[in-house]
Design a protein around this motif. Structure first.
Motif, mmCIF file in Angstrom:
data_model
loop_
_atom_site.group_PDB
_atom_site.id
_atom_site.type_symbol
_atom_site.label_atom_id
_atom_site.label_comp_id
_atom_site.label_asym_id
_atom_site.label_seq_id
_atom_site.Cartn_x
_atom_site.Cartn_y
_atom_site.Cartn_z
ATOM 1 N N LEU A 64 0.482 -1.205 -0.023
ATOM 2 C CA LEU A 64 0.133 -0.335 0.098
ATOM 3 C C LEU A 64 1.158 1.247 0.045
ATOM 4 O O LEU A 64 0.669 1.915 -0.753
ATOM 5 N N ARG A 65 1.806 0.986 0.997
ATOM 6 C CA ARG A 65 2.482 2.352 0.716
ATOM 7 C C ARG A 65 3.590 2.341 -0.330
ATOM 8 O O ARG A 65 3.913 3.436 -0.685
ATOM 9 N N THR A 68 0.889 4.175 -2.794
ATOM 10 C CA THR A 68 0.881 5.118 -2.097
ATOM 11 C C THR A 68 2.197 6.702 -3.132
ATOM 12 O O THR A 68 1.817 7.322 -3.458
ATOM 13 N N ASP A 69 3.021 6.064 -2.311
ATOM 14 C CA ASP A 69 4.103 6.695 -3.541
ATOM 15 C C ASP A 69 3.978 6.894 -5.135
ATOM 16 O O ASP A 69 4.247 8.634 -5.077
ATOM 17 N N GLU A 74 -2.697 10.551 -0.589
ATOM 18 C CA GLU A 74 -3.446 10.371 0.903
ATOM 19 C C GLU A 74 -2.978 8.977 0.637
ATOM 20 O O GLU A 74 -3.920 8.129 -0.090
ATOM 21 N N GLN A 75 -2.006 8.152 2.000
ATOM 22 C CA GLN A 75 -2.338 7.126 1.841
ATOM 23 C C GLN A 75 -4.090 6.388 2.368
ATOM 24 O O GLN A 75 -4.311 5.471 1.554
ATOM 25 N N SER A 76 -4.732 7.318 3.187
ATOM 26 C CA SER A 76 -5.824 7.082 3.206
ATOM 27 C C SER A 76 -6.744 7.162 2.092
ATOM 28 O O SER A 76 -7.036 5.739 2.076
ATOM 29 N N VAL A 78 -5.684 5.761 -0.599
ATOM 30 C CA VAL A 78 -5.448 4.805 -1.833
ATOM 31 C C VAL A 78 -5.850 3.473 -0.976
ATOM 32 O O VAL A 78 -6.140 2.546 -2.049
ATOM 33 N N ASN A 79 -5.590 4.128 0.173
ATOM 34 C CA ASN A 79 -6.085 2.535 0.873
ATOM 35 C C ASN A 79 -7.977 2.850 0.425
ATOM 36 O O ASN A 79 -8.581 1.023 0.409
ATOM 37 N N SER A 101 4.403 -6.105 5.275
ATOM 38 C CA SER A 101 3.076 -5.699 4.263
ATOM 39 C C SER A 101 2.556 -6.908 3.918
ATOM 40 O O SER A 101 3.804 -7.688 2.683
#
Length: 159
Positions: A64-65, A68-69, A74-76, A78-79, A101
């Motif tokens: 997920l990270r 996101t990159d 924002e990670q939220s 993408v999540n 992960s």
């Protein structure tokens, strides 16, 4: 002697653009940005699912990270988007022994949907470039790549 194309700013000039062409370039870049969520008739995927599958289409699964990159969101966000793609059956989450992960990869349904929608986008580009004169896809690609490379270098040096 100043360049003929340069916009010389006077004290009463409220323009922030040192060259008039820069304003035009920003306007055109903003126009392109609006098309990120462009609808395609017959498309299966929404824009966020297509972007996620674009990142996952080739190579190993991603965390997920990493997504996101790559997506620069924002990670939220993408999540939420990844969870929606999983719910629709386009992406699956899996574990790798020895890794904390979990990774994400496209499902077969996700690959089929991505190929279908990618073809729609390619066909639209064919129609756009047949209407573009003068210009070629190769020329535009070379100029965009050069611009993005120069922009990235400037961002890195400006710190």
């Amino acid at each position: 002697m100043a360049d003929e194309g340069a916009c010389v700013l006077s004290e009463d000039d409220d323009s922030i653009w040192s060259l008039p062409v820069y304003r035009g370039l920003v306007e055109e870049l903003l126009r392109m940005r609006k098309r990120r969520s462009d609808e395609h008739n017959g498309a299966i995927l929404d824009g966020s699912a297509f972007s996620i599958l674009w990142q996952l289409n080739e190579g190993p699964g991603r965390t997920l990270r990493e997504l996101t990159d790559a997506l620069e969101l924002e990670q939220s966000t993408v999540n939420r988007q990844v969870n929606a793609a999983i719910k629709r059956g386009y992406v699956e989450r899996y574990e790798v022994e020895g890794q904390v992960s979990r990774l994400h990869r496209p499902t077969e349904e996700g690959r089929r949907a991505f190929e279908h929608d990618g073809l729609l986008r390619a066909q639209r580009l064919d129609r756009v470039f047949s209407d573009l004169a003068p210009g070629t896809p190769e020329g535009l690609l070379a100029q965009l790549k050069a611009f993005n490379d120069a922009y990235d270098r400037r961002l890195a040096s400006d710190g």
